[in-house]
Design an enzyme around this catalytic site. Structure first.
Site, PDB file in Angstrom:
ATOM      1  N   GLU A  12     -11.025  -9.050   2.443  1.00  0.00           N
ATOM      2  CA  GLU A  12      -9.806  -8.666   3.148  1.00  0.00           C
ATOM      3  C   GLU A  12     -10.138  -8.625   4.799  1.00  0.00           C
ATOM      4  O   GLU A  12     -11.306  -7.681   4.991  1.00  0.00           O
ATOM      5  CB  GLU A  12      -9.393  -7.283   2.810  1.00  0.00           C
ATOM      6  CG  GLU A  12      -8.038  -7.042   3.251  1.00  0.00           C
ATOM      7  CD  GLU A  12      -7.304  -5.934   2.722  1.00  0.00           C
ATOM      8  OE1 GLU A  12      -7.366  -5.879   1.435  1.00  0.00           O
ATOM      9  OE2 GLU A  12      -6.625  -5.135   3.505  1.00  0.00           O
ATOM     10  N   HIS A  65      -5.430   3.889  -2.106  1.00  0.00           N
ATOM     11  CA  HIS A  65      -7.039   4.099  -1.533  1.00  0.00           C
ATOM     12  C   HIS A  65      -7.142   5.406  -1.883  1.00  0.00           C
ATOM     13  O   HIS A  65      -6.589   6.534  -1.432  1.00  0.00           O
ATOM     14  CB  HIS A  65      -6.827   4.143   0.038  1.00  0.00           C
ATOM     15  CG  HIS A  65      -8.070   4.281   0.524  1.00  0.00           C
ATOM     16  ND1 HIS A  65      -8.471   4.196   2.040  1.00  0.00           N
ATOM     17  CD2 HIS A  65      -9.453   4.744   0.152  1.00  0.00           C
ATOM     18  CE1 HIS A  65      -9.754   4.446   2.325  1.00  0.00           C
ATOM     19  NE2 HIS A  65     -10.317   4.672   1.299  1.00  0.00           N
ATOM     20  N   ARG A  83      -7.193  13.062   0.561  1.00  0.00           N
ATOM     21  CA  ARG A  83      -6.048  13.380   1.435  1.00  0.00           C
ATOM     22  C   ARG A  83      -4.623  12.836   0.928  1.00  0.00           C
ATOM     23  O   ARG A  83      -3.650  13.432   1.237  1.00  0.00           O
ATOM     24  CB  ARG A  83      -6.124  13.008   2.986  1.00  0.00           C
ATOM     25  CG  ARG A  83      -6.143  11.382   2.853  1.00  0.00           C
ATOM     26  CD  ARG A  83      -6.391  11.083   4.497  1.00  0.00           C
ATOM     27  NE  ARG A  83      -7.601  11.216   5.066  1.00  0.00           N
ATOM     28  CZ  ARG A  83      -7.893  10.760   6.107  1.00  0.00           C
ATOM     29  NH1 ARG A  83      -7.234  10.007   6.774  1.00  0.00           N
ATOM     30  NH2 ARG A  83      -9.322  10.965   6.692  1.00  0.00           N
ATOM     31  N   GLU A  87      -8.491   0.578  -3.390  1.00  0.00           N
ATOM     32  CA  GLU A  87      -9.493   0.499  -2.011  1.00  0.00           C
ATOM     33  C   GLU A  87     -10.256   2.024  -2.328  1.00  0.00           C
ATOM     34  O   GLU A  87      -9.800   2.828  -2.569  1.00  0.00           O
ATOM     35  CB  GLU A  87      -8.613   0.701  -0.782  1.00  0.00           C
ATOM     36  CG  GLU A  87      -7.810  -0.160  -0.425  1.00  0.00           C
ATOM     37  CD  GLU A  87      -6.858  -0.109   0.817  1.00  0.00           C
ATOM     38  OE1 GLU A  87      -6.206  -1.237   1.185  1.00  0.00           O
ATOM     39  OE2 GLU A  87      -6.811   0.932   1.310  1.00  0.00           O
ATOM     40  N   THR A 106      -8.343   3.745   8.143  1.00  0.00           N
ATOM     41  CA  THR A 106      -9.537   3.203   7.916  1.00  0.00           C
ATOM     42  C   THR A 106      -9.871   2.202   9.560  1.00  0.00           C
ATOM     43  O   THR A 106      -9.113   1.326   9.905  1.00  0.00           O
ATOM     44  CB  THR A 106      -9.698   1.941   7.099  1.00  0.00           C
ATOM     45  OG1 THR A 106      -9.014   2.436   5.770  1.00  0.00           O
ATOM     46  CG2 THR A 106     -11.025   1.568   6.789  1.00  0.00           C
ATOM     47  N   ASN A 162       0.758  -1.166  -0.039  1.00  0.00           N
ATOM     48  CA  ASN A 162       0.017   0.216   0.044  1.00  0.00           C
ATOM     49  C   ASN A 162       1.080   1.287   0.070  1.00  0.00           C
ATOM     50  O   ASN A 162       1.702   1.420   0.974  1.00  0.00           O
ATOM     51  CB  ASN A 162      -0.988   0.038   1.106  1.00  0.00           C
ATOM     52  CG  ASN A 162      -1.897   1.247   1.372  1.00  0.00           C
ATOM     53  OD1 ASN A 162      -1.413   2.478   1.049  1.00  0.00           O
ATOM     54  ND2 ASN A 162      -3.173   0.796   1.630  1.00  0.00           N
ATOM     55  N   HIS A 169       1.031   5.897   1.526  1.00  0.00           N
ATOM     56  CA  HIS A 169       1.892   6.717   2.690  1.00  0.00           C
ATOM     57  C   HIS A 169       2.894   7.763   1.959  1.00  0.00           C
ATOM     58  O   HIS A 169       3.283   8.380   2.375  1.00  0.00           O
ATOM     59  CB  HIS A 169       2.381   5.743   3.685  1.00  0.00           C
ATOM     60  CG  HIS A 169       1.467   4.899   4.341  1.00  0.00           C
ATOM     61  ND1 HIS A 169       0.504   5.305   5.063  1.00  0.00           N
ATOM     62  CD2 HIS A 169       1.113   3.326   4.064  1.00  0.00           C
ATOM     63  CE1 HIS A 169      -0.293   4.374   5.768  1.00  0.00           C
ATOM     64  NE2 HIS A 169       0.042   3.285   4.801  1.00  0.00           N
ATOM     65  N   ARG A 207      -9.326   8.337  -1.353  1.00  0.00           N
ATOM     66  CA  ARG A 207     -10.367   8.427  -0.517  1.00  0.00           C
ATOM     67  C   ARG A 207     -10.951   9.833  -1.067  1.00  0.00           C
ATOM     68  O   ARG A 207     -10.927  10.509  -1.889  1.00  0.00           O
ATOM     69  CB  ARG A 207      -9.686   9.070   0.897  1.00  0.00           C
ATOM     70  CG  ARG A 207      -8.992   7.783   1.575  1.00  0.00           C
ATOM     71  CD  ARG A 207      -8.509   8.429   2.822  1.00  0.00           C
ATOM     72  NE  ARG A 207      -9.428   8.640   3.827  1.00  0.00           N
ATOM     73  CZ  ARG A 207      -9.656   7.585   4.936  1.00  0.00           C
ATOM     74  NH1 ARG A 207      -8.974   6.997   5.092  1.00  0.00           N
ATOM     75  NH2 ARG A 207     -10.846   8.112   5.723  1.00  0.00           N
ATOM     76  N   HIS A 238      -3.901  -4.518   7.553  1.00  0.00           N
ATOM     77  CA  HIS A 238      -4.318  -3.192   8.449  1.00  0.00           C
ATOM     78  C   HIS A 238      -3.312  -3.397   9.632  1.00  0.00           C
ATOM     79  O   HIS A 238      -3.672  -4.717  10.415  1.00  0.00           O
ATOM     80  CB  HIS A 238      -5.616  -2.955   8.667  1.00  0.00           C
ATOM     81  CG  HIS A 238      -5.610  -1.418   9.078  1.00  0.00           C
ATOM     82  ND1 HIS A 238      -5.230  -0.923  10.334  1.00  0.00           N
ATOM     83  CD2 HIS A 238      -6.531  -0.488   8.361  1.00  0.00           C
ATOM     84  CE1 HIS A 238      -5.682   0.316  10.172  1.00  0.00           C
ATOM     85  NE2 HIS A 238      -6.251   0.700   8.983  1.00  0.00           N
TER      86      HIS A 238
HETATM   87  N1  PXP Z   1      -5.985  -2.730   3.823  1.00  0.00           N
HETATM   88  C1  PXP Z   1      -6.855  -1.713   3.962  1.00  0.00           C
HETATM   89  C2  PXP Z   1      -8.198  -2.250   3.608  1.00  0.00           C
HETATM   90  C3  PXP Z   1      -6.532  -0.501   4.311  1.00  0.00           C
HETATM   91  O1  PXP Z   1      -7.679   0.231   4.746  1.00  0.00           O
HETATM   92  C4  PXP Z   1      -5.320  -0.376   4.922  1.00  0.00           C
HETATM   93  C5  PXP Z   1      -4.875   0.993   5.270  1.00  0.00           C
HETATM   94  O2  PXP Z   1      -4.876   1.901   4.000  1.00  0.00           O
HETATM   95  C6  PXP Z   1      -4.452  -1.294   4.705  1.00  0.00           C
HETATM   96  C7  PXP Z   1      -4.724  -2.608   4.094  1.00  0.00           C
HETATM   97  C8  PXP Z   1      -2.747  -1.404   5.042  1.00  0.00           C
HETATM   98  O3  PXP Z   1      -2.707  -0.775   6.336  1.00  0.00           O
HETATM   99  P1  PXP Z   1      -1.484  -0.470   7.072  1.00  0.00           P
HETATM  100  O4  PXP Z   1      -1.122   0.669   6.392  1.00  0.00           O
HETATM  101  O5  PXP Z   1      -1.721  -0.333   8.421  1.00  0.00           O
HETATM  102  O6  PXP Z   1      -0.463  -1.644   6.629  1.00  0.00           O
END
Ligand code: PXP
Length: 245
Positions: free
Chosen positions: A151, A42, A48, A70, A101, A6, A9, A44, A198
């Protein structure tokens, strides 16, 4: 087992200054060099971090790479998904005020809307995943809503399982792990692909990656990107890939 990285970040860092760096495409390229099986982003509603053009550019630049989008179950983002055609979408709940999330989608109460979005996705050739808490009722609702995958939200397990986190609690971590394993077994028995994500880290992911037959994919962001600050993205991804393999 597959690793979806992901990269929201990375976009968060860019958007902190509303600047053009770090480049998201360069970041995706490094993730792939490190062994990522796919890229997760994602989009959003408040934009953001990931922006619309990021989604289009990632798809165009890496047409062969598994792209997982996402998104909230809303028509405006569904429209973009149908144009971009990611390989999969993961429907998530979204609140404006949250840092990330929180909690899974309520597939039971939102089943009508989820069904309609899932149908639109399927018509565009996009597989649908639902981000749900590890709960039998939610797993069954996901199947009823026509999802291809779930998921499982690993946030609670992650919170309790890390000795360095303030809510560390070995007993609750074990309970949360059991919930994840039971939900995964149920989902699998119903013919759903089971993913998880997550709050997963280099440490806590081992408890799940040991369950070889249950989980197909992990979507992990924050801990990998945090490690990348110290060792570089390619290296950070390859360390995680090695663990989950
Ligand atoms: N899966 C989903 C559905 C999420 O919303 C997120 C956070 O954006 C992640 C995975 C990844 O989470 P993390 O950044 O805590 O590894």
């Amino acid at each position: 087992m597959r690793l979806g990285v992901n990269i929201d970040h990375i976009a968060t860092l860019r958007q902190a200054r509303k600047d053009v760096y770090p480049g998201l495409l360069a970041a995706a390229r490094e993730c792939l060099k490190g062994g990522a099986d796919g890229i997760t982003i994602h989009l959003r509603e408040d934009r953001r971090h990931i922006q619309d053009k990021d989604v289009f550019l990632l798809r165009q630049t890496f047409p062969e790479t598994h792209l997982n989008l996402e998104m909230a179950a809303v028509d405006s983002i569904a429209k973009i998904a149908c144009q971009v055609k990611p390989d999969s979408v993961c429907l998530v709940p979204e609140k404006r005020q949250e840092l990330t999330t929180e909690g899974g989608l309520d597939a039971k109460s939102g089943i009508k809307k989820i069904k309609s979005i899932s149908q639109k996705m399927r018509h565009s050739g996009i597989r649908v995943s639902l981000f749900i808490d590890p709960d039998a009722g939610q797993v069954r609702a996901a199947q009823e809503a026509g999802a291809d995958m779930v998921e499982l939200h690993t946030g609670a397990f992650a919170e309790y399982s890390d000795p360095q986190r303030p809510n560390f609690d070995r007993k609750r971590a074990r309970e949360e792990l059991q919930k994840l394993l039971s939900a995964a077994k149920l989902a699998k028995s119903l013919g759903l692909q089971v993913n998880a994500g997550h709050g997963l880290t280099y440490k806590n992911v081992r408890a799940l990656s040991g369950q070889k037959k249950l989980f197909t994919e992990f979507n992990i962001g924050h801990n990998i990107i945090a490690r990348a600050v110290l060792v570089g993205l390619k290296q950070a991804v390859s360390e995680m890939k090695e663990i989950i393999e």
